[in-house]
Design a protein around this motif. Structure first.
Motif, PDB file in Angstrom:
ATOM      1  N   GLY A  42      12.567  16.403  -7.050  1.00 34.89           N
ATOM      2  CA  GLY A  42      12.764  17.790  -6.532  1.00 34.89           C
ATOM      3  C   GLY A  42      13.262  18.115  -5.152  1.00 34.89           C
ATOM      4  O   GLY A  42      13.177  19.572  -4.789  1.00 34.89           O
ATOM      5  N   GLY A  43      13.782  17.420  -4.522  1.00 35.88           N
ATOM      6  CA  GLY A  43      14.394  17.446  -3.288  1.00 35.88           C
ATOM      7  C   GLY A  43      13.371  17.757  -2.160  1.00 35.88           C
ATOM      8  O   GLY A  43      12.298  17.587  -2.296  1.00 35.88           O
ATOM      9  N   PRO A  44      14.155  18.496  -1.237  1.00 33.78           N
ATOM     10  CA  PRO A  44      13.122  19.132  -0.202  1.00 33.78           C
ATOM     11  C   PRO A  44      12.009  19.864  -0.387  1.00 33.78           C
ATOM     12  O   PRO A  44      11.120  19.861   0.442  1.00 33.78           O
ATOM     13  N   ALA A  45      11.987  20.412  -1.488  1.00 33.78           N
ATOM     14  CA  ALA A  45      10.984  21.409  -1.883  1.00 33.78           C
ATOM     15  C   ALA A  45       9.801  20.503  -2.693  1.00 33.78           C
ATOM     16  O   ALA A  45       8.866  21.225  -3.134  1.00 33.78           O
ATOM     17  N   SER A  46       9.893  19.352  -3.139  1.00 36.00           N
ATOM     18  CA  SER A  46       9.159  18.497  -3.864  1.00 36.00           C
ATOM     19  C   SER A  46       7.791  18.115  -3.099  1.00 36.00           C
ATOM     20  O   SER A  46       7.691  18.155  -1.665  1.00 36.00           O
ATOM     21  N   PRO A  47       6.630  18.055  -3.762  1.00 36.33           N
ATOM     22  CA  PRO A  47       5.611  17.578  -3.088  1.00 36.33           C
ATOM     23  C   PRO A  47       5.718  16.164  -2.219  1.00 36.33           C
ATOM     24  O   PRO A  47       4.915  16.254  -1.193  1.00 36.33           O
ATOM     25  N   LEU A  48       6.316  15.608  -2.821  1.00 39.35           N
ATOM     26  CA  LEU A  48       6.486  14.058  -1.989  1.00 39.35           C
ATOM     27  C   LEU A  48       7.150  14.340  -0.600  1.00 39.35           C
ATOM     28  O   LEU A  48       6.936  13.866   0.433  1.00 39.35           O
ATOM     29  N   ALA A  49       8.411  15.363  -0.749  1.00 36.70           N
ATOM     30  CA  ALA A  49       8.839  15.676   0.702  1.00 36.70           C
ATOM     31  C   ALA A  49       8.041  16.189   1.604  1.00 36.70           C
ATOM     32  O   ALA A  49       7.914  16.020   2.758  1.00 36.70           O
ATOM     33  N   HIS A  50       7.134  17.112   1.000  1.00 35.51           N
ATOM     34  CA  HIS A  50       6.122  17.748   1.770  1.00 35.51           C
ATOM     35  C   HIS A  50       5.165  16.565   2.332  1.00 35.51           C
ATOM     36  O   HIS A  50       4.800  16.908   3.577  1.00 35.51           O
ATOM     37  N   ALA A  51       4.616  15.669   1.589  1.00 33.47           N
ATOM     38  CA  ALA A  51       3.609  14.699   1.937  1.00 33.47           C
ATOM     39  C   ALA A  51       4.389  13.924   3.102  1.00 33.47           C
ATOM     40  O   ALA A  51       3.781  13.578   4.020  1.00 33.47           O
ATOM     41  N   VAL A  52       5.728  13.777   2.836  1.00 27.39           N
ATOM     42  CA  VAL A  52       6.223  12.551   4.116  1.00 27.39           C
ATOM     43  C   VAL A  52       6.374  13.493   5.343  1.00 27.39           C
ATOM     44  O   VAL A  52       6.198  12.945   6.323  1.00 27.39           O
TER      45      VAL A  52
ATOM     46  N   ASP B  14      -2.892   6.306   6.406  1.00 30.58           N
ATOM     47  CA  ASP B  14      -1.976   7.585   6.391  1.00 30.58           C
ATOM     48  C   ASP B  14      -2.395   8.471   5.233  1.00 30.58           C
ATOM     49  O   ASP B  14      -1.352   8.122   4.092  1.00 30.58           O
ATOM     50  N   PRO B  15      -3.152   9.361   5.086  1.00 33.36           N
ATOM     51  CA  PRO B  15      -3.441  10.092   3.870  1.00 33.36           C
ATOM     52  C   PRO B  15      -2.561  11.505   3.430  1.00 33.36           C
ATOM     53  O   PRO B  15      -2.673  11.929   2.655  1.00 33.36           O
ATOM     54  N   ARG B  16      -1.403  11.322   3.890  1.00 34.74           N
ATOM     55  CA  ARG B  16      -0.518  12.319   3.687  1.00 34.74           C
ATOM     56  C   ARG B  16      -0.332  12.465   2.077  1.00 34.74           C
ATOM     57  O   ARG B  16      -0.274  13.444   1.375  1.00 34.74           O
TER      58      ARG B  16
ATOM     59  N   ASN C  88       0.970  -1.109  -0.109  1.00 36.76           N
ATOM     60  CA  ASN C  88       0.175   0.092  -0.113  1.00 36.76           C
ATOM     61  C   ASN C  88       0.927   1.319   0.016  1.00 36.76           C
ATOM     62  O   ASN C  88       0.535   2.268  -0.774  1.00 36.76           O
ATOM     63  N   ASN C  89       1.785   1.407   0.902  1.00 34.87           N
ATOM     64  CA  ASN C  89       2.688   2.524   0.930  1.00 34.87           C
ATOM     65  C   ASN C  89       3.571   2.754  -0.186  1.00 34.87           C
ATOM     66  O   ASN C  89       3.874   3.757  -0.597  1.00 34.87           O
ATOM     67  N   HIS C  90       4.095   1.545  -0.767  1.00 35.81           N
ATOM     68  CA  HIS C  90       4.929   1.604  -1.846  1.00 35.81           C
ATOM     69  C   HIS C  90       3.886   2.009  -3.002  1.00 35.81           C
ATOM     70  O   HIS C  90       4.529   3.213  -3.922  1.00 35.81           O
ATOM     71  N   HIS C  91       2.760   1.770  -3.156  1.00 35.17           N
ATOM     72  CA  HIS C  91       1.918   2.277  -4.287  1.00 35.17           C
ATOM     73  C   HIS C  91       1.710   3.736  -4.171  1.00 35.17           C
ATOM     74  O   HIS C  91       1.859   4.468  -5.169  1.00 35.17           O
ATOM     75  N   HIS C  92       1.482   4.371  -2.812  1.00 32.65           N
ATOM     76  CA  HIS C  92       1.217   5.707  -2.822  1.00 32.65           C
ATOM     77  C   HIS C  92       2.614   6.304  -3.193  1.00 32.65           C
ATOM     78  O   HIS C  92       2.684   7.517  -3.524  1.00 32.65           O
ATOM     79  N   LEU C  93       3.664   5.825  -2.435  1.00 30.28           N
ATOM     80  CA  LEU C  93       5.018   6.448  -2.883  1.00 30.28           C
ATOM     81  C   LEU C  93       5.399   6.540  -4.127  1.00 30.28           C
ATOM     82  O   LEU C  93       5.791   7.841  -4.637  1.00 30.28           O
TER      83      LEU C  93
ATOM     84  N   GLU D 187      -1.838  11.086  -0.474  1.00 32.19           N
ATOM     85  CA  GLU D 187      -2.875  11.496  -1.244  1.00 32.19           C
ATOM     86  C   GLU D 187      -3.518  12.914  -1.000  1.00 32.19           C
ATOM     87  O   GLU D 187      -4.095  13.383  -2.107  1.00 32.19           O
ATOM     88  N   ARG D 188      -3.397  13.312   0.129  1.00 34.50           N
ATOM     89  CA  ARG D 188      -3.830  14.626   0.265  1.00 34.50           C
ATOM     90  C   ARG D 188      -2.878  15.689  -0.367  1.00 34.50           C
ATOM     91  O   ARG D 188      -3.309  16.770  -0.937  1.00 34.50           O
ATOM     92  N   THR D 189      -1.606  15.494  -0.512  1.00 30.09           N
ATOM     93  CA  THR D 189      -0.653  16.430  -0.953  1.00 30.09           C
ATOM     94  C   THR D 189      -0.775  16.266  -2.549  1.00 30.09           C
ATOM     95  O   THR D 189      -0.817  17.193  -3.177  1.00 30.09           O
ATOM     96  N   LEU D 190      -0.986  15.164  -3.081  1.00 28.86           N
ATOM     97  CA  LEU D 190      -1.283  14.819  -4.513  1.00 28.86           C
ATOM     98  C   LEU D 190      -2.441  15.749  -5.066  1.00 28.86           C
ATOM     99  O   LEU D 190      -2.398  16.054  -5.891  1.00 28.86           O
TER     100      LEU D 190
END
Length: 196
Positions: free
Chosen positions: A131-141, A183-185, A58-63, A187-190
């Motif tokens: 995108g590093g620390p400014a990326s949407p993924l970094a914000h989601a994590v 943990d919807p972080r 599940n988490n791998h899919h979201h990642l 999904e919410r960020t995307l």
């Protein structure tokens, strides 16, 4: 390189891992419910490991759904994660067959710890490439308190396996329960990043 091949390969490996684990459940040589009693430790270890592999899937899919691109480093980090997860059937079977003996609990915890570290490496590789620390993924994590607490609890489980086996089991079950809560972080960020 496109991520769909990585996702398909990973899904296939995880499906094989789950299949191998269920094949370890042997049919008893009896026709009453008492014949199932000796299989209880094997079944309980299977359930716990099934939950863990499901959580990783599940988490791998979201990642990966949050990644725009992947790199050679991401491919190797993903293989590293799959290596540790592929050890789950062995550790599960050994632990269940030996009724949660201390050494088997410690090895199981070692596989869980290796998987957690590998997931952390994959997550950071994807953040760096996207995108590093400014990326949407970094914000989601974000601060990822679950990701930081889990290895600590695995270490508690590994160390306590030899003195307090029940604590090791409680640590492993506790981490699984912690991650079962969605943990919807990401999904919410995307959803916020999607153009209207």
């Amino acid at each position: 390189m496109h991520k769909t091949r990585l996702e398909a390969f990973s899904d296939g490996v995880l499906a094989i891992i789950l299949t191998i684990m269920v094949l370890e459940l042997k049919v008893p040589h009896g026709d009453n419910l008492a014949a199932l009693r000796p299989l209880l430790p094997v079944f309980l270890s299977y359930v716990l490991s099934f939950v863990y592999v499901g959580i990783y899937w599940n988490n791998h899919h979201h990642l990966l759904s949050s990644a725009r691109q992947i790199s050679g480093g991401v491919l190797w980090a993903n293989l590293h994660l799959l290596f540790w997860l592929s050890l789950t059937p062995f550790a599960t079977g050994w632990m269940g067959e030996n009724h949660f003996a201390p050494a088997t609990l410690a090895v199981y915890g070692g596989v869980l710890l290796g998987s957690a570290i590998a997931y952390f490496v994959l997550q950071n590789c994807l953040i760096a490439v996207n995108g590093g620390p400014a990326s949407p993924l970094a914000h989601a994590v974000g601060h990822d308190w679950k990701g930081k607490l889990s290895p600590v609890l695995y270490l508690v489980g590994i160390v306590s396996s030899f003195w307090l086996p029940w604590l090791a089991g409680a640590a492993y079950v506790g981490v699984a329960l912690l991650w079962l809560v969605p943990d919807p972080r990401i999904e919410r960020t995307l959803a916020r990043e999607k153009p209207e």
